[in-house]
Scaffold this active site. Structure first.
Site, PDB file in Angstrom:
ATOM      1  N   ASP A 109     -17.653  38.899  49.869  1.00 15.37           N
ATOM      2  CA  ASP A 109     -17.801  37.770  50.798  1.00 15.37           C
ATOM      3  C   ASP A 109     -17.107  38.099  52.127  1.00 15.37           C
ATOM      4  O   ASP A 109     -16.298  39.042  52.186  1.00 15.37           O
ATOM      5  CB  ASP A 109     -17.208  36.500  50.155  1.00 15.37           C
ATOM      6  CG  ASP A 109     -17.794  35.235  50.759  1.00 15.37           C
ATOM      7  OD1 ASP A 109     -18.827  35.317  51.446  1.00 15.37           O
ATOM      8  OD2 ASP A 109     -17.226  34.143  50.525  1.00 15.37           O
TER       9      ASP A 109
ATOM     10  N   GLY B 174     -20.661  25.364  50.345  1.00 17.63           N
ATOM     11  CA  GLY B 174     -21.398  24.535  49.384  1.00 17.63           C
ATOM     12  C   GLY B 174     -20.577  23.483  48.650  1.00 17.63           C
ATOM     13  O   GLY B 174     -21.158  22.585  48.033  1.00 17.63           O
TER      14      GLY B 174
ATOM     15  N   HIS C 211     -23.575  28.527  53.699  1.00 16.86           N
ATOM     16  CA  HIS C 211     -22.173  28.622  53.263  1.00 16.86           C
ATOM     17  C   HIS C 211     -21.597  27.216  53.132  1.00 16.86           C
ATOM     18  O   HIS C 211     -22.217  26.238  53.530  1.00 16.86           O
ATOM     19  CB  HIS C 211     -21.368  29.429  54.286  1.00 16.86           C
ATOM     20  CG  HIS C 211     -21.547  30.910  54.151  1.00 16.86           C
ATOM     21  ND1 HIS C 211     -20.524  31.764  53.843  1.00 16.86           N
ATOM     22  CD2 HIS C 211     -22.652  31.683  54.253  1.00 16.86           C
ATOM     23  CE1 HIS C 211     -20.978  33.002  53.768  1.00 16.86           C
ATOM     24  NE2 HIS C 211     -22.273  32.978  54.025  1.00 16.86           N
TER      25      HIS C 211
ATOM     26  N   GLU D 105     -23.432  37.193  59.627  1.00 14.64           N
ATOM     27  CA  GLU D 105     -23.363  35.789  60.067  1.00 14.64           C
ATOM     28  C   GLU D 105     -23.573  35.689  61.564  1.00 14.64           C
ATOM     29  O   GLU D 105     -23.037  36.491  62.334  1.00 14.64           O
ATOM     30  CB  GLU D 105     -21.997  35.203  59.681  1.00 14.64           C
ATOM     31  CG  GLU D 105     -21.801  33.752  60.141  1.00 14.64           C
ATOM     32  CD  GLU D 105     -20.514  33.145  59.582  1.00 14.64           C
ATOM     33  OE1 GLU D 105     -20.148  33.453  58.427  1.00 14.64           O
ATOM     34  OE2 GLU D 105     -19.868  32.368  60.306  1.00 14.64           O
TER      35      GLU D 105
ATOM     36  N   GLY E  24     -17.333  27.927  46.799  1.00 13.45           N
ATOM     37  CA  GLY E  24     -16.025  28.528  46.551  1.00 13.45           C
ATOM     38  C   GLY E  24     -14.964  27.522  46.160  1.00 13.45           C
ATOM     39  O   GLY E  24     -14.457  27.511  45.040  1.00 13.45           O
TER      40      GLY E  24
ATOM     41  N   ASP F 246     -18.830  40.053  58.418  1.00 13.63           N
ATOM     42  CA  ASP F 246     -18.712  38.838  59.228  1.00 13.63           C
ATOM     43  C   ASP F 246     -18.162  39.175  60.603  1.00 13.63           C
ATOM     44  O   ASP F 246     -16.955  39.259  60.816  1.00 13.63           O
ATOM     45  CB  ASP F 246     -17.818  37.818  58.518  1.00 13.63           C
ATOM     46  CG  ASP F 246     -17.755  36.504  59.284  1.00 13.63           C
ATOM     47  OD1 ASP F 246     -18.311  36.439  60.405  1.00 13.63           O
ATOM     48  OD2 ASP F 246     -17.154  35.546  58.776  1.00 13.63           O
TER      49      ASP F 246
HETATM   50  P1  13P Z   1     -16.800  26.420  50.045  1.00 12.98           P
HETATM   51  O1  13P Z   1     -15.437  26.915  49.722  1.00 12.98           O
HETATM   52  O2  13P Z   1     -16.776  25.295  51.018  1.00 12.98           O
HETATM   53  O3  13P Z   1     -17.602  26.111  48.835  1.00 12.98           O
HETATM   54  O4  13P Z   1     -17.545  27.602  50.818  1.00 12.98           O
HETATM   55  C1  13P Z   1     -17.687  28.828  50.175  1.00 12.98           C
HETATM   56  C2  13P Z   1     -18.282  29.818  51.092  1.00 12.98           C
HETATM   57  O5  13P Z   1     -19.123  29.525  51.906  1.00 12.98           O
HETATM   58  C3  13P Z   1     -17.820  31.207  50.931  1.00 12.98           C
HETATM   59  O6  13P Z   1     -18.402  32.080  51.802  1.00 12.98           O
END
Ligand code: 13P
Length: 287
Positions: free
Chosen positions: A83, A211, A209, A135, A233, A105
């Site tokens: 990530d 979510g 992203h 991104e 995440g 990124d």
């Molecule tokens: P969240 O932690 O808001 O779910 O986002 C996760 C994310 O986009 C990681 O790249």
């Protein structure tokens, strides 16, 4: 062997009109819970170590744990995807260790430098058959230790997105359309028109992203308009792991933390199964 490239699962998702979840994890119990969830739902899955977790576990440990677990679930397509990372040397190390996908990124950089860094990663990754996500625009919120002022977050410009995809040859593009990293203080307002506009001018896989806390109906609408990868995440880190540990720690007898880890796996699995149902990827390994 079920470790696959990310573009392999995302192209199928794009054709099939569903999205594949990309789940961040804070520890090994969470990886196990994610795998259990994907296997229970017969769904492809993207397991996505954030840089912060790799600082604790190490890059090689992350990939080896994920790789080893795929042997338990040979029927499931699993992507090991780095990530958000802006450090070329680290991205290179992850590719060398066997990650099947990476996210570079460069969104905090001026456009030309974002293109330059992304091209450098695509060039290296393509020698090893590794997929690349990049991104464009700024996704706001708290992103591990990078704090982006939500108010200054810049949405992705459709024409520039097309130019960026052409210039870099990436497999997936993370777009800024109103989501943010971390738990929302108020209901997120997604720019659905922008998703449709970007989808209409490029067939690059589009990534949402931030979510955690997006309502299910918003996910479904975003997917119907062309999103094929959704990152989750914070919900796994806090609700799936930390809250469970906190609640059970006082009850742990004889220092037996294994019972807590067991519950972390169960809670993580439950969250992942729900997301998979909403994203529409359940049962897709059978097709
Ligand atoms: P969240 O932690 O808001 O779910 O986002 C996760 C994310 O986009 C990681 O790249």
């Amino acid at each position: 062997m079920s470790l696959v490239r990310m573009d392999y699962v995302l192209k199928k998702a794009q054709k099939g009109g569903y999205a594949v979840g990309a789940f961040n994890f804070p520890d090994l119990s969470s990886i196990q819970g994610i795998m259990q969830g994907a296997a229970a739902k017969n769904s492809p899955v993207i397991i996505s170590p954030p840089v912060f977790t790799m600082d604790e576990m190490g890059e090689e440990m992350c990939i080896r744990c994920i790789e080893t677990l795929t042997h338990e679930y040979p029927e499931i397509d699993v992507v090991c995807h780095l990530d958000h990372c802006s450090d070329f040397e680290r991205i290179k190390r992850c590719i060398d260790y066997g990650f099947t996908s990476v996210m570079v990124d460069g969104s905090a950089l001026p456009y030309d430098q974002n293109v330059e860094l992304t091209c450098k990663v695509v060039d290296y990754a393509s020698r090893f058959g590794v997929s690349v996500e990049a991104e464009l625009g700024h996704i706001g919120g708290v992103e591990e230790d990078i704090v982006v002022d939500e108010r200054k977050a810049l949405f992705t410009q459709p024409k520039q997105a097309l130019e960026f995809v052409k210039a870099t040859g990436i497999d997936a593009l993370a777009i800024a359309v109103g989501t943010a990293h971390g738990f929302y203080k108020q209901k997120p307002k997604l720019d659905f028109e922008r998703i449709a506009e970007i989808r209409a001018i490029t067939d690059c896989c589009l990534v949402l992203h931030g979510g955690s806390g997006v309502p299910d109906e918003d996910f479904k609408k975003a997917i119907s308009l062309g999103i094929t990868k959704i990152n989750v995440g914070t919900e796994l880190k806090i609700t799936g792991n930390f809250d469970v540990q906190k609640a059970l720690f006082a009850e742990a007898t004889h220092g037996d933390v294994r019972k807590i880890q067991h519950q972390v796996r169960i809670k993580t699995q439950e969250i992942v199964e729900h997301k998979i149902d909403v994203f529409g990827s359940a049962g897709k390994m059978a097709q």
